[in-house]
Design a protein around this motif. Structure first.
Motif, PDB file in Angstrom:
ATOM      1  N   GLU A 459     -97.562  33.721 -18.054  1.00  0.00           N
ATOM      2  CA  GLU A 459     -98.194  33.186 -19.243  1.00  0.00           C
ATOM      3  C   GLU A 459     -97.259  33.355 -20.432  1.00  0.00           C
ATOM      4  O   GLU A 459     -96.665  34.415 -20.641  1.00  0.00           O
ATOM      5  N   ALA A 576    -113.951  44.875 -17.345  1.00  0.00           N
ATOM      6  CA  ALA A 576    -112.773  44.076 -17.042  1.00  0.00           C
ATOM      7  C   ALA A 576    -111.630  44.918 -16.496  1.00  0.00           C
ATOM      8  O   ALA A 576    -110.928  44.509 -15.559  1.00  0.00           O
ATOM      9  N   ARG A 580    -109.811  44.349 -12.855  1.00  0.00           N
ATOM     10  CA  ARG A 580    -108.380  44.057 -12.709  1.00  0.00           C
ATOM     11  C   ARG A 580    -107.687  45.100 -11.840  1.00  0.00           C
ATOM     12  O   ARG A 580    -106.804  44.772 -11.037  1.00  0.00           O
ATOM     13  N   ASN A 601    -103.245  35.700  -8.420  1.00  0.00           N
ATOM     14  CA  ASN A 601    -104.525  36.138  -8.966  1.00  0.00           C
ATOM     15  C   ASN A 601    -104.894  35.265 -10.150  1.00  0.00           C
ATOM     16  O   ASN A 601    -104.099  34.451 -10.617  1.00  0.00           O
ATOM     17  N   SER A 602    -106.102  35.430 -10.651  1.00  0.00           N
ATOM     18  CA  SER A 602    -106.606  34.557 -11.704  1.00  0.00           C
ATOM     19  C   SER A 602    -106.399  35.100 -13.098  1.00  0.00           C
ATOM     20  O   SER A 602    -106.663  34.392 -14.071  1.00  0.00           O
ATOM     21  N   PHE A 603    -105.934  36.345 -13.237  1.00  0.00           N
ATOM     22  CA  PHE A 603    -105.840  36.922 -14.578  1.00  0.00           C
ATOM     23  C   PHE A 603    -104.411  37.045 -15.082  1.00  0.00           C
ATOM     24  O   PHE A 603    -104.155  36.952 -16.278  1.00  0.00           O
ATOM     25  N   ALA A 605    -100.716  38.102 -16.380  1.00  0.00           N
ATOM     26  CA  ALA A 605    -100.323  39.047 -17.428  1.00  0.00           C
ATOM     27  C   ALA A 605    -100.564  38.381 -18.775  1.00  0.00           C
ATOM     28  O   ALA A 605    -100.249  37.206 -18.960  1.00  0.00           O
ATOM     29  N   PRO A 606    -101.139  39.094 -19.725  1.00  0.00           N
ATOM     30  CA  PRO A 606    -101.428  38.465 -21.028  1.00  0.00           C
ATOM     31  C   PRO A 606    -100.145  38.027 -21.721  1.00  0.00           C
ATOM     32  O   PRO A 606     -99.161  38.764 -21.779  1.00  0.00           O
ATOM     33  N   SER A 702    -105.579  37.828 -24.938  1.00  0.00           N
ATOM     34  CA  SER A 702    -106.664  38.359 -24.123  1.00  0.00           C
ATOM     35  C   SER A 702    -106.595  37.782 -22.711  1.00  0.00           C
ATOM     36  O   SER A 702    -106.012  36.723 -22.469  1.00  0.00           O
ATOM     37  N   TYR A 703    -107.190  38.475 -21.768  1.00  0.00           N
ATOM     38  CA  TYR A 703    -107.252  38.007 -20.385  1.00  0.00           C
ATOM     39  C   TYR A 703    -108.293  36.884 -20.261  1.00  0.00           C
ATOM     40  O   TYR A 703    -109.287  36.875 -20.991  1.00  0.00           O
ATOM     41  N   PRO A 704    -108.089  35.957 -19.321  1.00  0.00           N
ATOM     42  CA  PRO A 704    -109.123  34.949 -19.096  1.00  0.00           C
ATOM     43  C   PRO A 704    -110.359  35.571 -18.465  1.00  0.00           C
ATOM     44  O   PRO A 704    -110.286  36.610 -17.797  1.00  0.00           O
ATOM     45  N   LYS A 714    -113.211  38.444 -10.861  1.00  0.00           N
ATOM     46  CA  LYS A 714    -111.771  38.214 -10.810  1.00  0.00           C
ATOM     47  C   LYS A 714    -111.437  37.671  -9.431  1.00  0.00           C
ATOM     48  O   LYS A 714    -112.049  38.049  -8.437  1.00  0.00           O
TER      49      LYS A 714
END
Length: 715
Positions: A459, A576, A580, A601-603, A605-606, A702-704, A714
């Motif tokens: 990201e 959260a 995670r 994964n779906s989250f 790194a911010p 922020s994380y999704p 998650k």
């Protein structure tokens, strides 16, 4: 966000690209032709959703220079207001002249960058300051922040990149994909050299009409093959008369099933044809039972009237046949209640198979006895000692069974030995699963003409970095002899297929997201199936040097219903951080298994981000309005449309945009030097720099958050 359904999947995609990579054909030129082609093809009957991928919007861009603005003492608000006010044309009413009423127009829209650049902004030290003195005004053919290209081979086999725009075309619900696709391609051929210039090539990168026709013909072939196999089995096991009855009963049952399917609103597609093939082995069970019992009654000792014997034979097996039919229907019907995306995919199977079973019962107890009587003639049943079924021996199949069963039933030792052998063979066959000599799969691998590689950079990565990875992937793919071309997409999604519909691929529009659509040659022109090519491609991609944190996934269109992922774990937890942490451990467990690949994964790194905060004390000290600060930041970080240039001639207007070039969008001293109006009092003209009232600070994003039935999860 617009939701998509199964009828929004494009059946045909047409990719426009310049014939000569060195030709001066821009993405804006491709977009203009693609939009005209889209309008023309939308008039074809049963064409549904159409959309463009990679379209580029041209504009007249006013790129302000913060240093020159500061030197002239001009703010972005003044620049925007000047251009917006000058670019005005409106009806000013009606005037009279020589006894006539003449409509009067006031003003004229700005048509060229030169006209905009020559607008007078103000004077500085008794010298005029024009727009061109504080900004660079130019026509920009592509204002989009994405990259779409087609990568092919040149004459010597080297990869060649060309800009591309893809037109995706879906069909209306219930329409025939084969017919609609055929009409689209016919229309495209007539438009070449007319609407589509000779400098542009149109490549059919997806044709589900052709693939659907191939699949349907293949399924029809297997349907016919299954029918002939059953007829041949009945011919050799019972007799030619009975085989002829089965040859008539099967088409009658299938036709009645298709009629019922039409009444229920189902179309003749690959799923409904699969349902017929799936049920053809059991839909003749009722007829075979009735046929065999009638033949047995006619062959019993004593003779008698054939009609009465047939009635007695049908009545004898009627109740068991009804129960057997309803049992199969009851086992299939629960599939009708599958909801969500799987519902439309699964429902034709139980609907068509259940209808086939019900119709097969009625055909078995009505049409089958009638056909047997018609084919047998008015003669009486065969008396004892004669005929094909004399002595009630069960025919050829019965005699073969008797020959095999007599030695087994001759003694207890033989019976137990037979059971032991069957048990050992059963355990041995099950052991093949353990030794992996037999692979357990729900559905066999399909052999499609397309693959895709999804790209996920960390990201915060730039679209240029994503495009660079996509080009590397395309070059690796083109090293495979079966690959014809590759379409690269950065910060936008390729036209989604049924698999992408379930995975929501059409929402992948972030700068760090990309996709490479790999187009294969026809399966008739290659030796390897698409699955073997996908495995080879995944292995070759493993040798690429990628930015840290990049995840590549080789995606094959599944042979059956698509899913979010082959193996998916959903993590639920109280907060959260816990979710995670657990998800990271599950991900590590996945990566430790050798045959699990493309783990993600779906989250993530911010991503880092900048926050611009305004100092209230500095605002009050310099006399700066907050709205001016926010407007300035919005222009510097994004883009603002201040008007439109009307070119006439039936051409659409192009926007006049106030925006910095991509290379200048750097949060540094140069950007912070942008002037802002200060001491806002009557007659005041002072300015201060943006950096005098704004502070920049870095912070993690922020994380999704993913939710499922109101629960946070998650993946």
């Amino acid at each position: 966000m617009v939701g998509r359904g199964i009828d929004d999947v494009a059946i045909v995609t047409l990719t426009l690209a310049p014939v000569d990579p060195a030709a001066n054909v821009t993405a804006a030129d491709l977009t203009r032709v693609a939009r005209e082609l889209r309008v023309d093809l939308a008039t074809i009957a049963d064409v549904g959703l159409t959309y463009l991928v990679g379209e580029a919007d041209d504009a007249i861009r006013i790129a302000p220079d913060p240093e020159r603005l500061a030197l002239a003492g001009v703010t972005l608000q003044q620049l925007s207001a000047k251009v917006s006010g000058a670019n005005r044309s409106f009806a000013a009413g009606v005037v009279r002249e020589d006894g006539r009423q003449i409509r009067m127009l006031a003003g004229r829209t700005l048509a060229t960058p030169e006209e905009i650049g020559n607008l007078l902004l103000t004077t500085r030290d008794d010298r005029p300051v024009y727009v061109r003195d504080v900004a660079d005004v130019a026509y920009v053919p592509d204002m989009s922040d994405l990259y779409v290209a087609e990568v092919t081979r040149d004459a010597v086999g080297a990869p060649v990149r060309r800009p591309a725009v893809t037109l995706a075309i879906a069909k209306r619900a219930g329409a025939n994909a084969v017919t609609v696709a055929g009409h689209i391609l016919e229309r495209v051929e007539t438009l070449k050299g007319h609407l589509i210039p000779s400098s542009m090539a149109v490549t059919v990168t997806r044709n589900y009409g052709e693939s659907a026709n191939e699949k349907a013909n293949e399924l029809l072939f297997h349907l016919g093959l299954a029918t002939l196999s059953i007829i041949a089995l009945v011919f050799f096991a019972i007799g030619r008369r009975e085989a002829l009855v089965v040859a008539i009963v099967i088409p009658v049952t299938i036709l009645l099933t298709l009629f019922a399917s039409w009444l229920m609103g189902y179309t003749l597609n690959r799923v409904s044809l699969f349902a017929l093939i799936f049920s053809i082995g059991i839909l003749v069970d009722d007829a075979i039972v009735v046929i065999e019992n009638i033949a047995r009654h006619w062959g019993m000792a004593g003779g008698g009237d054939r009609r009465q014997s047939a009635i007695a034979a049908v009545a004898e097996v009627g109740n068991p046949t009804i129960v057997a039919t309803l049992t199969v229907v009851a086992a299939l019907l629960p599939m009708m209640f599958v909801s969500g995306m799987m519902g439309p995919y699964m429902s034709p199977i139980p609907a068509n198979a259940s209808a086939a079973m019900i119709f097969s019962f009625f055909v078995a107890v009505t049409v089958t006895p009638w056909l047997m009587l018609k084919l047998a003639g008015p003669a009486v049943a065969t008396p004892a000692g004669g005929g094909h079924h004399a002595d009630h021996d069960g025919g050829l199949l019965g005699r073969l069974y008797a020959e095999a069963a007599r030695p087994v039933l001759a003694s207890k030792t033989a019976s137990w030995a037979f059971l032991a052998i069957v048990g050992v063979l059963t355990l041995g066959s099950l052991a093949l699963f353990y030794t992996q000599h037999v692979t357990v799969k729900l559905l066999p691998f399909d052999n499609k003409a397309e693959l895709s590689v999804t790209i996920d950079l960390p990201e915060g990565a730039s679209v240029e970095a994503t495009d660079a990875v996509a080009q590397d992937v395309a070059r690796v793919a083109l090293a495979l002899p079966e690959v014809i071309s590759a379409g690269t997409h950065a910060a936008t999604a390729a036209p989604f297929n049924f698999n992408g519909l379930v995975r929501h691929a059409y929402l992948r529009a972030a700068p760090e997201m990309g996709e490479v659509q790999v187009n294969l040659s026809s399966k008739a022109d290659r030796d390897r199936p698409s699955h073997a090519i996908a495995l080879d491609l995944r292995q070759r991609l493993g040798a690429l040097t990628l930015p840290a944190g990049t995840v590549l996934k080789v995606v094959e269109p599944p042979p059956g219903p698509p899913v979010m992922a082959t193996l998916l774990a959903e993590i639920y937890g109280p907060d959260a951080a816990t979710r995670r942490a657990v998800a990271a451990r599950v991900e590590a467990a996945f990566r430790s298994v050798p045959f699990i690949v493309d783990v993600d994964n779906s989250f993530g790194a911010p991503a880092p981000r900048l926050r611009a905060t305004i100092s209230p004390d500095d605002l009050a000290f310099f006399g700066v309005q907050e709205s001016d600060v926010f407007d300035t930041l919005a222009i510097l970080g994004g883009e603002t449309t201040v008007g439109y240039s009307h070119r006439g001639g039936g051409r659409p207007p192009i926007p006049i945009t106030l925006a910095l070039p991509r290379a200048d969008k750097v949060a540094g001293e140069r950007m912070l030097a942008t002037p802002i109006a200060a001491d806002v009092l009557p007659g005041a003209t002072g300015v201060v720099e943006l950096g005098d009232v704004v502070r920049l600070a870095r912070e993690p994003a922020s994380y999704p958050v993913f939710r499922h039935t109101a629960s946070t999860r998650k993946w």
